[in-house]
Design an enzyme around this catalytic site. Structure first.
Site, PDB file in Angstrom:
ATOM      1  N   ALA A 231       0.871  -1.170   0.000  1.00  0.00           N
ATOM      2  CA  ALA A 231       0.000   0.000   0.000  1.00  0.00           C
ATOM      3  C   ALA A 231       0.912   1.225   0.000  1.00  0.00           C
ATOM      4  O   ALA A 231       2.081   1.136   0.391  1.00  0.00           O
ATOM      5  CB  ALA A 231      -0.866  -0.009   1.252  1.00  0.00           C
TER       6      ALA A 231
ATOM      7  N   GLY B 287       0.559  -4.759   0.870  1.00  0.00           N
ATOM      8  CA  GLY B 287      -0.666  -4.801   0.075  1.00  0.00           C
ATOM      9  C   GLY B 287      -0.455  -5.430  -1.292  1.00  0.00           C
ATOM     10  O   GLY B 287      -1.392  -5.980  -1.890  1.00  0.00           O
TER      11      GLY B 287
ATOM     12  N   GLU C  49       4.361  -5.249   7.360  1.00  0.00           N
ATOM     13  CA  GLU C  49       3.531  -4.230   8.012  1.00  0.00           C
ATOM     14  C   GLU C  49       3.883  -3.965   9.476  1.00  0.00           C
ATOM     15  O   GLU C  49       3.922  -2.800   9.902  1.00  0.00           O
ATOM     16  CB  GLU C  49       2.038  -4.590   7.880  1.00  0.00           C
ATOM     17  CG  GLU C  49       1.441  -4.293   6.511  1.00  0.00           C
ATOM     18  CD  GLU C  49       1.581  -5.441   5.532  1.00  0.00           C
ATOM     19  OE1 GLU C  49       2.440  -6.323   5.746  1.00  0.00           O
ATOM     20  OE2 GLU C  49       0.826  -5.456   4.541  1.00  0.00           O
TER      21      GLU C  49
ATOM     22  N   GLU D 100      -0.857  -8.996  -0.678  1.00  0.00           N
ATOM     23  CA  GLU D 100      -2.275  -9.286  -0.404  1.00  0.00           C
ATOM     24  C   GLU D 100      -3.112  -9.272  -1.682  1.00  0.00           C
ATOM     25  O   GLU D 100      -4.054 -10.044  -1.823  1.00  0.00           O
ATOM     26  CB  GLU D 100      -2.814  -8.269   0.602  1.00  0.00           C
ATOM     27  CG  GLU D 100      -2.221  -8.481   1.993  1.00  0.00           C
ATOM     28  CD  GLU D 100      -2.638  -7.420   2.985  1.00  0.00           C
ATOM     29  OE1 GLU D 100      -2.448  -6.220   2.675  1.00  0.00           O
ATOM     30  OE2 GLU D 100      -3.150  -7.773   4.059  1.00  0.00           O
TER      31      GLU D 100
HETATM   32  N1  COA Z   1       4.588   3.256  -0.743  1.00  0.00           N
HETATM   33  C1  COA Z   1       4.957   4.440  -1.245  1.00  0.00           C
HETATM   34  N2  COA Z   1       6.094   4.625  -1.962  1.00  0.00           N
HETATM   35  C2  COA Z   1       6.878   3.544  -2.147  1.00  0.00           C
HETATM   36  C3  COA Z   1       6.556   2.281  -1.652  1.00  0.00           C
HETATM   37  C4  COA Z   1       5.343   2.163  -0.908  1.00  0.00           C
HETATM   38  N3  COA Z   1       4.922   0.995  -0.423  1.00  0.00           N
HETATM   39  N4  COA Z   1       7.515   1.409  -2.010  1.00  0.00           N
HETATM   40  C5  COA Z   1       8.423   2.117  -2.707  1.00  0.00           C
HETATM   41  N5  COA Z   1       8.031   3.408  -2.790  1.00  0.00           N
HETATM   42  C6  COA Z   1       8.734   4.514  -3.447  1.00  0.00           C
HETATM   43  C7  COA Z   1       9.934   4.966  -2.642  1.00  0.00           C
HETATM   44  O1  COA Z   1       9.536   5.869  -1.633  1.00  0.00           O
HETATM   45  C8  COA Z   1      10.777   5.598  -3.705  1.00  0.00           C
HETATM   46  O2  COA Z   1      10.283   6.880  -3.971  1.00  0.00           O
HETATM   47  P1  COA Z   1      11.308   8.096  -4.277  1.00  0.00           P
HETATM   48  O3  COA Z   1      12.017   7.671  -5.541  1.00  0.00           O
HETATM   49  O4  COA Z   1      10.401   9.259  -4.476  1.00  0.00           O
HETATM   50  O5  COA Z   1      12.224   8.180  -3.113  1.00  0.00           O
HETATM   51  C9  COA Z   1      10.507   4.735  -4.927  1.00  0.00           C
HETATM   52  O6  COA Z   1       9.262   4.054  -4.668  1.00  0.00           O
HETATM   53  C10 COA Z   1      11.553   3.693  -5.157  1.00  0.00           C
HETATM   54  O7  COA Z   1      11.711   2.962  -3.956  1.00  0.00           O
HETATM   55  P2  COA Z   1      13.131   2.430  -3.485  1.00  0.00           P
HETATM   56  O8  COA Z   1      12.975   1.989  -2.065  1.00  0.00           O
HETATM   57  O9  COA Z   1      14.181   3.435  -3.787  1.00  0.00           O
HETATM   58  O10 COA Z   1      13.312   1.200  -4.477  1.00  0.00           O
HETATM   59  P3  COA Z   1      14.230  -0.089  -4.309  1.00  0.00           P
HETATM   60  O11 COA Z   1      14.156  -0.791  -5.602  1.00  0.00           O
HETATM   61  O12 COA Z   1      15.536   0.243  -3.708  1.00  0.00           O
HETATM   62  O13 COA Z   1      13.455  -0.982  -3.194  1.00  0.00           O
HETATM   63  C11 COA Z   1      11.519  -2.018  -2.201  1.00  0.00           C
HETATM   64  C12 COA Z   1      12.218  -1.588  -3.500  1.00  0.00           C
HETATM   65  C13 COA Z   1      10.160  -2.575  -2.603  1.00  0.00           C
HETATM   66  C14 COA Z   1      12.337  -3.107  -1.480  1.00  0.00           C
HETATM   67  C15 COA Z   1      11.373  -0.816  -1.262  1.00  0.00           C
HETATM   68  O14 COA Z   1      10.844   0.275  -1.996  1.00  0.00           O
HETATM   69  C16 COA Z   1      10.466  -1.050  -0.078  1.00  0.00           C
HETATM   70  O15 COA Z   1      10.873  -1.670   0.892  1.00  0.00           O
HETATM   71  N6  COA Z   1       9.203  -0.544  -0.139  1.00  0.00           N
HETATM   72  C17 COA Z   1       8.303  -0.618   0.961  1.00  0.00           C
HETATM   73  C18 COA Z   1       7.778  -2.016   1.167  1.00  0.00           C
HETATM   74  C19 COA Z   1       6.781  -2.081   2.313  1.00  0.00           C
HETATM   75  O16 COA Z   1       7.108  -1.865   3.465  1.00  0.00           O
HETATM   76  N7  COA Z   1       5.523  -2.395   1.960  1.00  0.00           N
HETATM   77  C20 COA Z   1       4.484  -2.519   2.900  1.00  0.00           C
HETATM   78  C21 COA Z   1       3.628  -1.325   2.861  1.00  0.00           C
HETATM   79  S1  COA Z   1       2.177  -1.604   3.857  1.00  0.00           S
END
Ligand code: COA
Length: 244
Positions: free
Chosen positions: A61, A104, A127, A107
């Site tokens: 999400a 999400g 989460e 999910e």
């Molecule tokens: N919500 C909002 N923005 C998100 C996001 C999320 N769940 N996941 C990634 N983004 C955004 C980042 O903030 C970043 O934005 P920016 O370029 O403006 O800084 C962009 O997407 C790229 O993310 P980044 O973390 O740099 O990419 P990565 O390839 O290094 O890593 C992930 C990918 C998926 C491992 C990492 O983004 C991550 O851990 N995301 C969150 C996962 C999470 O906790 N999900 C549960 C949410 S309930």
């Protein structure tokens, strides 16, 4: 639609999540777009292939939106209601998961009927690390898919399931190299397209109907036994042609 692309074919609809700047995180706009997709598939039932893009299925999400939400928004269940609607689509749904399916995003994949993965697929529910629960299905749907023990490893232990483990657990139907993922997913949908649409629809209803067995199975069969399609398919088989 600005967060998904929708390709309508005669026998399937291909939906691609497209928020590359946020790793396909599910925000309110995407929720609206996916509700529109659901409305389309409810009005004109077809199997759906749901995919991510740019090597990511969906990173969860949208955390920027979650951060601003309070109790009232949580009670509205934006994601859980959408994923519930996805899970109840009349025809089968297949999630082709390449790369991250987290929070999400996982999910959403769990809400589909079948998942197929690339070698880089990773499922996880981080989460609790953000101070919240996985409230859009993982707490119960994942346990239904892989058992409570593994679900707790993921939900409580923060353990991520890579493609191989997901395959061993039956969470995904197959693991293929990323370049072969669309082809493998379409092959699965090709097989569905050769089946009776009515039989698929009723099978899904029966599999997903809680506590109604065996009566609901008999009811569904009673409907199908009266169809010309069933008679034709069986006659073809008995005449030596293949049914599927
Ligand atoms: N919500 C909002 N923005 C998100 C996001 C999320 N769940 N996941 C990634 N983004 C955004 C980042 O903030 C970043 O934005 P920016 O370029 O403006 O800084 C962009 O997407 C790229 O993310 P980044 O973390 O740099 O990419 P990565 O390839 O290094 O890593 C992930 C990918 C998926 C491992 C990492 O983004 C991550 O851990 N995301 C969150 C996962 C999470 O906790 N999900 C549960 C949410 S309930």
């Amino acid at each position: 639609m600005s967060t998904v692309t929708v390709e309508e074919r005669d026998d399937r609809v291909v939906v691609t999540l497209k928020r590359p700047d946020a790793r396909n995180a599910v925000n309110m706009e995407m929720i609206g777009d996916l509700h529109d997709v659901c409305a389309l598939l409810e009005a004109s039932p077809k199997p759906m292939l749901l995919t991510g893009s740019d090597g990511v299925f969906a990173a969860g999400a949208d955390i920027a939106e979650l951060a601003a939400r309070g109790r009232e928004e949580a009670l509205q269940g934006f994601n859980s209601r959408l994923f519930d609607r996805v899970s109840r689509l009349p025809q089968p749904t297949v999630a082709a998961v390449d790369g991250y399916a987290l929070g999400g995003g996982a999910e959403l994949a769990f809400a589909c009927d079948i998942r197929i993965a690339s070698q880089t697929a990773v499922f996880g529910n981080p989460e609790p690390g953000l101070g919240i629960i996985a409230a859009a299905g993982a707490c119960w749907r994942l346990a239904g898919l892989v058992g409570a023990s593994v679900a707790k490893q993921v939900l409580l232990g923060g353990i991520r399931l890579d493609a191989e483990r997901a395959h061993q657990l039956g969470l995904v139907a197959d693991v293929v190299p990323a370049v072969e993922l669309p082809g493998a997913a379409h092959k699965l949908l090709d097989r569905m397209a050769r089946s009776s649409a009515a039989a698929l629809r009723l099978t899904k209803l029966v599999v997903d109907s809680p506590g109604g067995h065996p009566h609901v199975d008999d009811l569904a069969q009673a409907v199908l036994f009266e169809t010309t399609d069933k008679r034709d398919r069986m006659a073809r088989f008995l005449d030596g042609g293949r049914a599927r």
